[in-house]
Design a protein around this motif. Sequence first.
Motif, PDB file in Angstrom:
ATOM      1  N   THR A 153     -22.231  -5.750 -15.691  1.00 62.11           N
ATOM      2  CA  THR A 153     -23.505  -6.256 -16.211  1.00 62.11           C
ATOM      3  C   THR A 153     -23.308  -7.459 -17.137  1.00 62.11           C
ATOM      4  O   THR A 153     -24.214  -8.255 -17.322  1.00 62.11           O
ATOM      5  CB  THR A 153     -24.277  -5.152 -16.965  1.00 62.11           C
ATOM      6  OG1 THR A 153     -23.451  -4.639 -18.008  1.00 62.11           O
ATOM      7  CG2 THR A 153     -24.696  -4.036 -16.018  1.00 62.11           C
ATOM      8  N   SER A 154     -22.116  -7.627 -17.681  1.00 64.08           N
ATOM      9  CA  SER A 154     -21.793  -8.768 -18.542  1.00 64.08           C
ATOM     10  C   SER A 154     -21.609 -10.049 -17.739  1.00 64.08           C
ATOM     11  O   SER A 154     -21.498 -11.124 -18.311  1.00 64.08           O
ATOM     12  CB  SER A 154     -20.508  -8.484 -19.322  1.00 64.08           C
ATOM     13  OG  SER A 154     -19.421  -8.351 -18.421  1.00 64.08           O
ATOM     14  N   GLY A 155     -21.540  -9.923 -16.396  1.00 60.60           N
ATOM     15  CA  GLY A 155     -21.300 -11.084 -15.546  1.00 60.60           C
ATOM     16  C   GLY A 155     -19.842 -11.206 -15.124  1.00 60.60           C
ATOM     17  O   GLY A 155     -19.514 -11.986 -14.236  1.00 60.60           O
ATOM     18  N   GLU A 156     -18.957 -10.460 -15.761  1.00 59.36           N
ATOM     19  CA  GLU A 156     -17.544 -10.481 -15.396  1.00 59.36           C
ATOM     20  C   GLU A 156     -17.383  -9.886 -13.995  1.00 59.36           C
ATOM     21  O   GLU A 156     -18.142  -9.012 -13.591  1.00 59.36           O
ATOM     22  CB  GLU A 156     -16.721  -9.668 -16.389  1.00 59.36           C
ATOM     23  CG  GLU A 156     -16.796 -10.143 -17.807  1.00 59.36           C
ATOM     24  CD  GLU A 156     -16.016 -11.425 -18.046  1.00 59.36           C
ATOM     25  OE1 GLU A 156     -16.399 -12.147 -18.975  1.00 59.36           O
ATOM     26  OE2 GLU A 156     -15.060 -11.709 -17.308  1.00 59.36           O
ATOM     27  N   ALA A 157     -16.370 -10.355 -13.289  1.00 60.97           N
ATOM     28  CA  ALA A 157     -16.068  -9.845 -11.952  1.00 60.97           C
ATOM     29  C   ALA A 157     -14.590  -9.513 -11.877  1.00 60.97           C
ATOM     30  O   ALA A 157     -13.765 -10.130 -12.553  1.00 60.97           O
ATOM     31  CB  ALA A 157     -16.439 -10.868 -10.891  1.00 60.97           C
ATOM     32  N   LEU A 158     -14.273  -8.539 -11.047  1.00 59.46           N
ATOM     33  CA  LEU A 158     -12.898  -8.072 -10.905  1.00 59.46           C
ATOM     34  C   LEU A 158     -12.676  -7.653  -9.465  1.00 59.46           C
ATOM     35  O   LEU A 158     -13.554  -7.054  -8.846  1.00 59.46           O
ATOM     36  CB  LEU A 158     -12.656  -6.877 -11.844  1.00 59.46           C
ATOM     37  CG  LEU A 158     -11.320  -6.169 -11.775  1.00 59.46           C
ATOM     38  CD1 LEU A 158     -10.203  -7.083 -12.288  1.00 59.46           C
ATOM     39  CD2 LEU A 158     -11.373  -4.901 -12.600  1.00 59.46           C
ATOM     40  N   ARG A 159     -11.501  -7.981  -8.956  1.00 62.79           N
ATOM     41  CA  ARG A 159     -11.129  -7.561  -7.600  1.00 62.79           C
ATOM     42  C   ARG A 159      -9.746  -6.926  -7.679  1.00 62.79           C
ATOM     43  O   ARG A 159      -8.820  -7.520  -8.223  1.00 62.79           O
ATOM     44  CB  ARG A 159     -11.127  -8.766  -6.673  1.00 62.79           C
ATOM     45  CG  ARG A 159     -10.964  -8.422  -5.237  1.00 62.79           C
ATOM     46  CD  ARG A 159     -11.061  -9.688  -4.394  1.00 62.79           C
ATOM     47  NE  ARG A 159     -11.098  -9.326  -3.018  1.00 62.79           N
ATOM     48  CZ  ARG A 159     -11.942  -9.833  -2.137  1.00 62.79           C
ATOM     49  NH1 ARG A 159     -12.807 -10.732  -2.509  1.00 62.79           N
ATOM     50  NH2 ARG A 159     -11.904  -9.447  -0.892  1.00 62.79           N
ATOM     51  N   VAL A 160      -9.611  -5.711  -7.147  1.00 59.66           N
ATOM     52  CA  VAL A 160      -8.336  -4.993  -7.172  1.00 59.66           C
ATOM     53  C   VAL A 160      -7.880  -4.806  -5.725  1.00 59.66           C
ATOM     54  O   VAL A 160      -8.584  -4.182  -4.931  1.00 59.66           O
ATOM     55  CB  VAL A 160      -8.480  -3.617  -7.866  1.00 59.66           C
ATOM     56  CG1 VAL A 160      -7.132  -2.901  -7.896  1.00 59.66           C
ATOM     57  CG2 VAL A 160      -9.043  -3.767  -9.271  1.00 59.66           C
ATOM     58  N   PRO A 161      -6.705  -5.341  -5.371  1.00 53.19           N
ATOM     59  CA  PRO A 161      -6.197  -5.169  -4.009  1.00 53.19           C
ATOM     60  C   PRO A 161      -5.958  -3.697  -3.678  1.00 53.19           C
ATOM     61  O   PRO A 161      -5.469  -2.928  -4.507  1.00 53.19           O
ATOM     62  CB  PRO A 161      -4.867  -5.935  -4.021  1.00 53.19           C
ATOM     63  CG  PRO A 161      -4.973  -6.875  -5.174  1.00 53.19           C
ATOM     64  CD  PRO A 161      -5.823  -6.171  -6.191  1.00 53.19           C
ATOM     65  N   ALA A 162      -6.291  -3.310  -2.461  1.00 58.14           N
ATOM     66  CA  ALA A 162      -6.120  -1.924  -2.025  1.00 58.14           C
ATOM     67  C   ALA A 162      -4.651  -1.503  -2.049  1.00 58.14           C
ATOM     68  O   ALA A 162      -4.355  -0.330  -2.245  1.00 58.14           O
ATOM     69  CB  ALA A 162      -6.700  -1.736  -0.627  1.00 58.14           C
ATOM     70  N   SER A 163      -3.743  -2.447  -1.889  1.00 60.94           N
ATOM     71  CA  SER A 163      -2.314  -2.102  -1.933  1.00 60.94           C
ATOM     72  C   SER A 163      -1.917  -1.513  -3.285  1.00 60.94           C
ATOM     73  O   SER A 163      -0.925  -0.808  -3.384  1.00 60.94           O
ATOM     74  CB  SER A 163      -1.463  -3.317  -1.620  1.00 60.94           C
ATOM     75  OG  SER A 163      -1.720  -4.367  -2.562  1.00 60.94           O
ATOM     76  N   ASN A 164      -2.703  -1.768  -4.317  1.00 62.24           N
ATOM     77  CA  ASN A 164      -2.414  -1.197  -5.644  1.00 62.24           C
ATOM     78  C   ASN A 164      -2.832   0.261  -5.757  1.00 62.24           C
ATOM     79  O   ASN A 164      -2.252   0.998  -6.542  1.00 62.24           O
ATOM     80  CB  ASN A 164      -3.113  -1.998  -6.742  1.00 62.24           C
ATOM     81  CG  ASN A 164      -2.499  -3.349  -6.944  1.00 62.24           C
ATOM     82  OD1 ASN A 164      -1.416  -3.636  -6.476  1.00 62.24           O
ATOM     83  ND2 ASN A 164      -3.199  -4.217  -7.643  1.00 62.24           N
ATOM     84  N   PHE A 165      -3.866   0.681  -5.030  1.00 61.61           N
ATOM     85  CA  PHE A 165      -4.390   2.015  -5.245  1.00 61.61           C
ATOM     86  C   PHE A 165      -4.420   2.940  -4.038  1.00 61.61           C
ATOM     87  O   PHE A 165      -4.584   4.133  -4.189  1.00 61.61           O
ATOM     88  CB  PHE A 165      -5.807   1.957  -5.849  1.00 61.61           C
ATOM     89  CG  PHE A 165      -6.844   1.283  -4.992  1.00 61.61           C
ATOM     90  CD1 PHE A 165      -7.490   1.975  -3.983  1.00 61.61           C
ATOM     91  CD2 PHE A 165      -7.196  -0.030  -5.218  1.00 61.61           C
ATOM     92  CE1 PHE A 165      -8.466   1.361  -3.204  1.00 61.61           C
ATOM     93  CE2 PHE A 165      -8.165  -0.655  -4.450  1.00 61.61           C
ATOM     94  CZ  PHE A 165      -8.800   0.043  -3.445  1.00 61.61           C
ATOM     95  N   ARG A 166      -4.239   2.443  -2.837  1.00 62.92           N
ATOM     96  CA  ARG A 166      -4.403   3.306  -1.664  1.00 62.92           C
ATOM     97  C   ARG A 166      -3.329   4.368  -1.520  1.00 62.92           C
ATOM     98  O   ARG A 166      -3.548   5.402  -0.912  1.00 62.92           O
ATOM     99  CB  ARG A 166      -4.510   2.479  -0.391  1.00 62.92           C
ATOM    100  CG  ARG A 166      -3.215   1.818  -0.003  1.00 62.92           C
ATOM    101  CD  ARG A 166      -3.345   1.082   1.317  1.00 62.92           C
ATOM    102  NE  ARG A 166      -2.139   0.306   1.521  1.00 62.92           N
ATOM    103  CZ  ARG A 166      -2.102  -0.876   2.081  1.00 62.92           C
ATOM    104  NH1 ARG A 166      -3.220  -1.416   2.513  1.00 62.92           N
ATOM    105  NH2 ARG A 166      -0.976  -1.497   2.218  1.00 62.92           N
ATOM    106  N   SER A 167      -2.152   4.153  -2.110  1.00 61.01           N
ATOM    107  CA  SER A 167      -1.061   5.120  -1.937  1.00 61.01           C
ATOM    108  C   SER A 167      -0.786   5.938  -3.194  1.00 61.01           C
ATOM    109  O   SER A 167       0.216   6.648  -3.243  1.00 61.01           O
ATOM    110  CB  SER A 167       0.219   4.370  -1.539  1.00 61.01           C
ATOM    111  OG  SER A 167       0.606   3.488  -2.571  1.00 61.01           O
ATOM    112  N   VAL A 168      -1.641   5.856  -4.189  1.00 63.02           N
ATOM    113  CA  VAL A 168      -1.414   6.608  -5.435  1.00 63.02           C
ATOM    114  C   VAL A 168      -1.558   8.084  -5.145  1.00 63.02           C
ATOM    115  O   VAL A 168      -2.591   8.551  -4.674  1.00 63.02           O
ATOM    116  CB  VAL A 168      -2.416   6.173  -6.528  1.00 63.02           C
ATOM    117  CG1 VAL A 168      -2.217   7.002  -7.779  1.00 63.02           C
ATOM    118  CG2 VAL A 168      -2.272   4.705  -6.821  1.00 63.02           C
ATOM    119  N   ARG A 169      -0.517   8.850  -5.404  1.00 58.99           N
ATOM    120  CA  ARG A 169      -0.524  10.301  -5.173  1.00 58.99           C
ATOM    121  C   ARG A 169       0.288  10.969  -6.229  1.00 58.99           C
ATOM    122  O   ARG A 169       1.297  10.627  -6.612  1.00 58.99           O
ATOM    123  CB  ARG A 169       0.050  10.641  -3.797  1.00 58.99           C
ATOM    124  CG  ARG A 169      -0.817  10.106  -2.714  1.00 58.99           C
ATOM    125  CD  ARG A 169      -1.352  11.250  -1.882  1.00 58.99           C
ATOM    126  NE  ARG A 169      -2.322  10.735  -0.979  1.00 58.99           N
ATOM    127  CZ  ARG A 169      -3.582  11.092  -0.973  1.00 58.99           C
ATOM    128  NH1 ARG A 169      -4.032  11.959  -1.809  1.00 58.99           N
ATOM    129  NH2 ARG A 169      -4.410  10.601  -0.120  1.00 58.99           N
TER     130      ARG A 169
END
Length: 125
Positions: free
Chosen positions: A109-125
């Motif tokens: 809502t502040s206008g900030e934007a963020l993009r996180v690559p799936a390679s960072n989170f798809r294999s977290v176990r």
Amino acid sequence: MRKTLPIIASAVALPAAILILGPSITVRTEVLHHESSGEAGVTYEHSGARWSSDLYLVELRTITGTSYELRLGPNAAEHYYPVELSFGAEPPAIRDVTWLPDSVALTFTSGEALRVPASNFRSVR
């Protein structure tokens, strides 16, 4: 004179311990936003299987203050990829989440934007 030395040492050690360990001691965690990529019809491949991913925006209260982070992963309530957020004085609030085949994109809502690559989170176990 000998009895004052342990008192002085304790008086110095306690504040030092709070400064060093305080940020790592979480007093309270509150979930401010939760959603799943599966709700948007997006899954991510890992080890030959497809998984939906969770996204949590959490507020962390520690001994020394409050911080905010995103937690991403197939079971982000337990194991997650953390993304620390600090956009200013106001707590972050998510306006929009777009799950993409290779990432997740967020607008706050502040206008900030963020993009996180799936390679960072798809294999977290």
